[in-house]
Scaffold this motif. Structure first.
Motif, PDB file in Angstrom:
ATOM      1  N   HIS A 173       0.734  -1.212   0.193  1.00  0.00           N
ATOM      2  CA  HIS A 173       0.160  -0.058   0.045  1.00  0.00           C
ATOM      3  C   HIS A 173       0.987   1.291  -0.026  1.00  0.00           C
ATOM      4  O   HIS A 173       1.932   1.210   0.607  1.00  0.00           O
ATOM      5  CB  HIS A 173      -1.084   0.224   1.172  1.00  0.00           C
ATOM      6  CG  HIS A 173      -1.879  -1.068   1.322  1.00  0.00           C
ATOM      7  ND1 HIS A 173      -2.826  -1.241   0.333  1.00  0.00           N
ATOM      8  CD2 HIS A 173      -2.194  -2.048   2.080  1.00  0.00           C
ATOM      9  CE1 HIS A 173      -3.586  -1.786   0.668  1.00  0.00           C
ATOM     10  NE2 HIS A 173      -3.290  -2.645   1.670  1.00  0.00           N
ATOM     11  N   ALA A 174       0.146   2.255  -0.717  1.00  0.00           N
ATOM     12  CA  ALA A 174       1.106   3.552  -0.358  1.00  0.00           C
ATOM     13  C   ALA A 174       0.959   4.204   0.921  1.00  0.00           C
ATOM     14  O   ALA A 174       1.622   5.402   1.287  1.00  0.00           O
ATOM     15  CB  ALA A 174       0.484   4.572  -1.444  1.00  0.00           C
ATOM     16  N   GLU A 175      -0.168   3.934   1.636  1.00  0.00           N
ATOM     17  CA  GLU A 175      -0.451   4.584   2.873  1.00  0.00           C
ATOM     18  C   GLU A 175       0.197   3.603   4.167  1.00  0.00           C
ATOM     19  O   GLU A 175       0.430   2.466   3.844  1.00  0.00           O
ATOM     20  CB  GLU A 175      -1.772   4.817   3.184  1.00  0.00           C
ATOM     21  CG  GLU A 175      -2.332   5.439   1.779  1.00  0.00           C
ATOM     22  CD  GLU A 175      -3.024   4.570   0.965  1.00  0.00           C
ATOM     23  OE1 GLU A 175      -2.843   3.403   1.044  1.00  0.00           O
ATOM     24  OE2 GLU A 175      -3.949   4.987   0.158  1.00  0.00           O
ATOM     25  N   LYS A 234     -12.148  -7.282  10.678  1.00  0.00           N
ATOM     26  CA  LYS A 234     -11.178  -6.440  10.770  1.00  0.00           C
ATOM     27  C   LYS A 234     -11.809  -4.831  10.567  1.00  0.00           C
ATOM     28  O   LYS A 234     -12.827  -4.855   9.769  1.00  0.00           O
ATOM     29  CB  LYS A 234      -9.974  -6.517   9.872  1.00  0.00           C
ATOM     30  CG  LYS A 234     -10.350  -6.279   8.737  1.00  0.00           C
ATOM     31  CD  LYS A 234      -9.037  -6.625   7.893  1.00  0.00           C
ATOM     32  CE  LYS A 234      -9.222  -6.512   6.313  1.00  0.00           C
ATOM     33  NZ  LYS A 234      -7.824  -6.392   5.622  1.00  0.00           N
ATOM     34  N   ARG A 235     -10.961  -3.721  11.137  1.00  0.00           N
ATOM     35  CA  ARG A 235     -11.264  -2.397  10.613  1.00  0.00           C
ATOM     36  C   ARG A 235     -10.044  -1.836  10.382  1.00  0.00           C
ATOM     37  O   ARG A 235      -8.915  -1.969  11.117  1.00  0.00           O
ATOM     38  CB  ARG A 235     -11.964  -1.585  11.851  1.00  0.00           C
ATOM     39  CG  ARG A 235     -13.553  -1.983  11.835  1.00  0.00           C
ATOM     40  CD  ARG A 235     -14.189  -1.201  13.190  1.00  0.00           C
ATOM     41  NE  ARG A 235     -13.920  -1.835  14.545  1.00  0.00           N
ATOM     42  CZ  ARG A 235     -14.353  -1.352  15.555  1.00  0.00           C
ATOM     43  NH1 ARG A 235     -15.335  -0.364  15.442  1.00  0.00           N
ATOM     44  NH2 ARG A 235     -13.964  -1.924  16.797  1.00  0.00           N
ATOM     45  N   VAL A 236      -9.812  -1.053   9.212  1.00  0.00           N
ATOM     46  CA  VAL A 236      -8.649  -0.666   8.980  1.00  0.00           C
ATOM     47  C   VAL A 236      -8.741   0.998   8.277  1.00  0.00           C
ATOM     48  O   VAL A 236      -9.653   1.289   7.836  1.00  0.00           O
ATOM     49  CB  VAL A 236      -7.831  -1.487   7.635  1.00  0.00           C
ATOM     50  CG1 VAL A 236      -6.657  -0.694   7.242  1.00  0.00           C
ATOM     51  CG2 VAL A 236      -8.085  -2.757   7.832  1.00  0.00           C
ATOM     52  N   ALA A 237      -7.801   1.615   8.989  1.00  0.00           N
ATOM     53  CA  ALA A 237      -7.553   3.028   8.563  1.00  0.00           C
ATOM     54  C   ALA A 237      -6.370   3.281   8.048  1.00  0.00           C
ATOM     55  O   ALA A 237      -5.398   2.860   8.201  1.00  0.00           O
ATOM     56  CB  ALA A 237      -7.601   4.115   9.783  1.00  0.00           C
ATOM     57  N   TYR A 238      -6.603   3.622   6.711  1.00  0.00           N
ATOM     58  CA  TYR A 238      -5.565   3.890   5.798  1.00  0.00           C
ATOM     59  C   TYR A 238      -5.074   5.443   5.869  1.00  0.00           C
ATOM     60  O   TYR A 238      -5.855   6.409   5.610  1.00  0.00           O
ATOM     61  CB  TYR A 238      -5.643   3.856   4.235  1.00  0.00           C
ATOM     62  CG  TYR A 238      -5.962   2.004   4.034  1.00  0.00           C
ATOM     63  CD1 TYR A 238      -4.912   1.215   3.917  1.00  0.00           C
ATOM     64  CD2 TYR A 238      -7.305   1.807   3.994  1.00  0.00           C
ATOM     65  CE1 TYR A 238      -5.039  -0.230   3.632  1.00  0.00           C
ATOM     66  CE2 TYR A 238      -7.660   0.328   3.795  1.00  0.00           C
ATOM     67  CZ  TYR A 238      -6.700  -0.484   3.581  1.00  0.00           C
ATOM     68  OH  TYR A 238      -6.713  -2.117   3.451  1.00  0.00           O
ATOM     69  N   VAL A 239      -3.902   5.798   6.293  1.00  0.00           N
ATOM     70  CA  VAL A 239      -3.579   7.039   6.803  1.00  0.00           C
ATOM     71  C   VAL A 239      -2.306   7.573   5.852  1.00  0.00           C
ATOM     72  O   VAL A 239      -1.668   6.538   5.526  1.00  0.00           O
ATOM     73  CB  VAL A 239      -3.129   7.285   8.437  1.00  0.00           C
ATOM     74  CG1 VAL A 239      -4.312   7.036   9.079  1.00  0.00           C
ATOM     75  CG2 VAL A 239      -2.063   6.391   8.978  1.00  0.00           C
ATOM     76  N   GLU A 240      -2.224   8.781   5.578  1.00  0.00           N
ATOM     77  CA  GLU A 240      -1.278   9.318   4.627  1.00  0.00           C
ATOM     78  C   GLU A 240       0.147   8.756   4.977  1.00  0.00           C
ATOM     79  O   GLU A 240       0.596   8.613   5.943  1.00  0.00           O
ATOM     80  CB  GLU A 240      -1.509  10.823   4.784  1.00  0.00           C
ATOM     81  CG  GLU A 240      -0.954  11.407   6.083  1.00  0.00           C
ATOM     82  CD  GLU A 240      -1.234  12.899   6.002  1.00  0.00           C
ATOM     83  OE1 GLU A 240      -1.605  13.445   4.994  1.00  0.00           O
ATOM     84  OE2 GLU A 240      -1.151  13.637   7.121  1.00  0.00           O
ATOM     85  N   PRO A 297       3.433  -0.623   7.358  1.00  0.00           N
ATOM     86  CA  PRO A 297       4.046   0.523   6.788  1.00  0.00           C
ATOM     87  C   PRO A 297       3.698   0.443   5.361  1.00  0.00           C
ATOM     88  O   PRO A 297       3.719  -0.615   4.678  1.00  0.00           O
ATOM     89  CB  PRO A 297       5.580   0.385   7.084  1.00  0.00           C
ATOM     90  CG  PRO A 297       5.732  -1.139   7.376  1.00  0.00           C
ATOM     91  CD  PRO A 297       4.461  -1.584   7.685  1.00  0.00           C
ATOM     92  N   PRO A 298       4.000   1.803   4.688  1.00  0.00           N
ATOM     93  CA  PRO A 298       3.706   1.776   3.115  1.00  0.00           C
ATOM     94  C   PRO A 298       5.041   1.209   2.391  1.00  0.00           C
ATOM     95  O   PRO A 298       6.132   1.361   2.987  1.00  0.00           O
ATOM     96  CB  PRO A 298       3.606   3.411   3.053  1.00  0.00           C
ATOM     97  CG  PRO A 298       4.525   3.978   4.148  1.00  0.00           C
ATOM     98  CD  PRO A 298       4.143   2.946   5.211  1.00  0.00           C
ATOM     99  N   GLY A 299       4.407   0.611   1.434  1.00  0.00           N
ATOM    100  CA  GLY A 299       5.740   0.139   0.683  1.00  0.00           C
ATOM    101  C   GLY A 299       6.400  -1.050   0.894  1.00  0.00           C
ATOM    102  O   GLY A 299       7.286  -1.873   0.209  1.00  0.00           O
TER     103      GLY A 299
END
Length: 262
Positions: A35-37, A85-91, A68-70
């Motif tokens: 992921h990018a985030e 599950k619950r996921v938050a994708y943060v910047e 972590p991203p990448g």
């Protein structure tokens, strides 16, 4: 895929949080992807078994895991009962780059208060009108993460300049990615060397990395209401069937179901 596989995703109007995903899976297994985030993974029921940069990990019930991203990872239920599950994708800038490798070393955050803060953040996100509460809980989570990861030994990070150049090339050309032969000519290296360097540096082959990035881009467009057929062309898939095959393999539901549940 059985109907008991459930996914709901949306883009909240909360600074720093790009996307929220709530899901229940019994059969779906995530393939290796990135992921990018930063991904904040809260397990509500069951247990997830996954590999992060090639190392076997577990995420049990009522715990928060930071991905972590990448960094390539996969995921599947560790037992027969599935998981929620619950996921938050943060910047990507939520944490400094120098904490990426530390989070690979210790993705599971065992502080009991963290799972509670994450649960409160998700309740605020679901409510839709309590963005300030969600922001506050995210800041609280970040503070604990910084204290926890800041004290851990930092591993030497692999950084192959050739792999980094290929990755930048793929990121810049999602819709018209070059063939390996074209990339080899442009980067002045053999195709086999490119694949070896990229896989050694990032733990995932170039073609799988590209597919994951395209699925990520497709998620964002679907949540904006773009029709799946238009999304396929916009992110570089051959047609809607091509998008659907890779999207369902990665996320466990078709693009249409993902969009309908948003």
């Amino acid at each position: 895929m059985r109907e008991r596989e459930r996914v709901r995703a949306w883009r909240p109007a909360v600074p720093g949080i790009h996307e929220v995903l709530h899901a229940e899976f019994h059969e779906h297994a995530y393939p290796l992807h990135t992921h990018a985030e930063w991904s904040l993974l809260l397990i509500d029921a069951g247990e997830v078994a996954y590999r992060l940069e090639g190392r076997a990990r577990r995420a049990p019930t009522a715990t928060l895991t930071i991905l972590p991203p990448g960094v390539p990872h996969d995921g599947r239920s560790a037992g027969a009962g599935g998981f929620r599950k619950r996921v938050a994708y943060v910047e990507a800038g939520w944490l400094d780059d120098d904490l990426v490798e530390r989070s690979v070393d210790a993705p599971l955050l065992a502080h009991p208060a963290l799972a509670g803060a994450a649960a409160r953040m998700h309740r605020a996100l679901e409510a839709g009108g309590d963005g300030l509460r969600a922001e506050s809980e995210l800041l609280a989570i970040r503070g604990v993460v910084l204290r926890d990861l800041g004290g851990r030994r930092m591993r030497e990070r692999r950084d192959d300049p050739l792999a980094a150049r290929l990755r930048a090339l793929l990121d810049a050309r999602l819709t018209g990615a070059p063939t390996l032969a074209d990339a080899a000519r442009e980067l002045e290296a053999s195709a086999s060397r490119l694949v070896r360097a990229f896989t050694a540096a990032y733990g995932i082959p170039p073609h799988r990395y590209l597919t994951g990035r395209r699925v990520d881009a497709a998620r964002h467009l679907l949540l904006r209401g773009t029709p799946p057929a238009e999304v396929a062309a916009a992110v570089g898939f051959y047609d809607q069937a091509h998008l659907t095959r890779h999207f369902a393999r990665t996320l466990g539901v078709t693009p249409a179901r993902f969009q309908q549940a948003a």
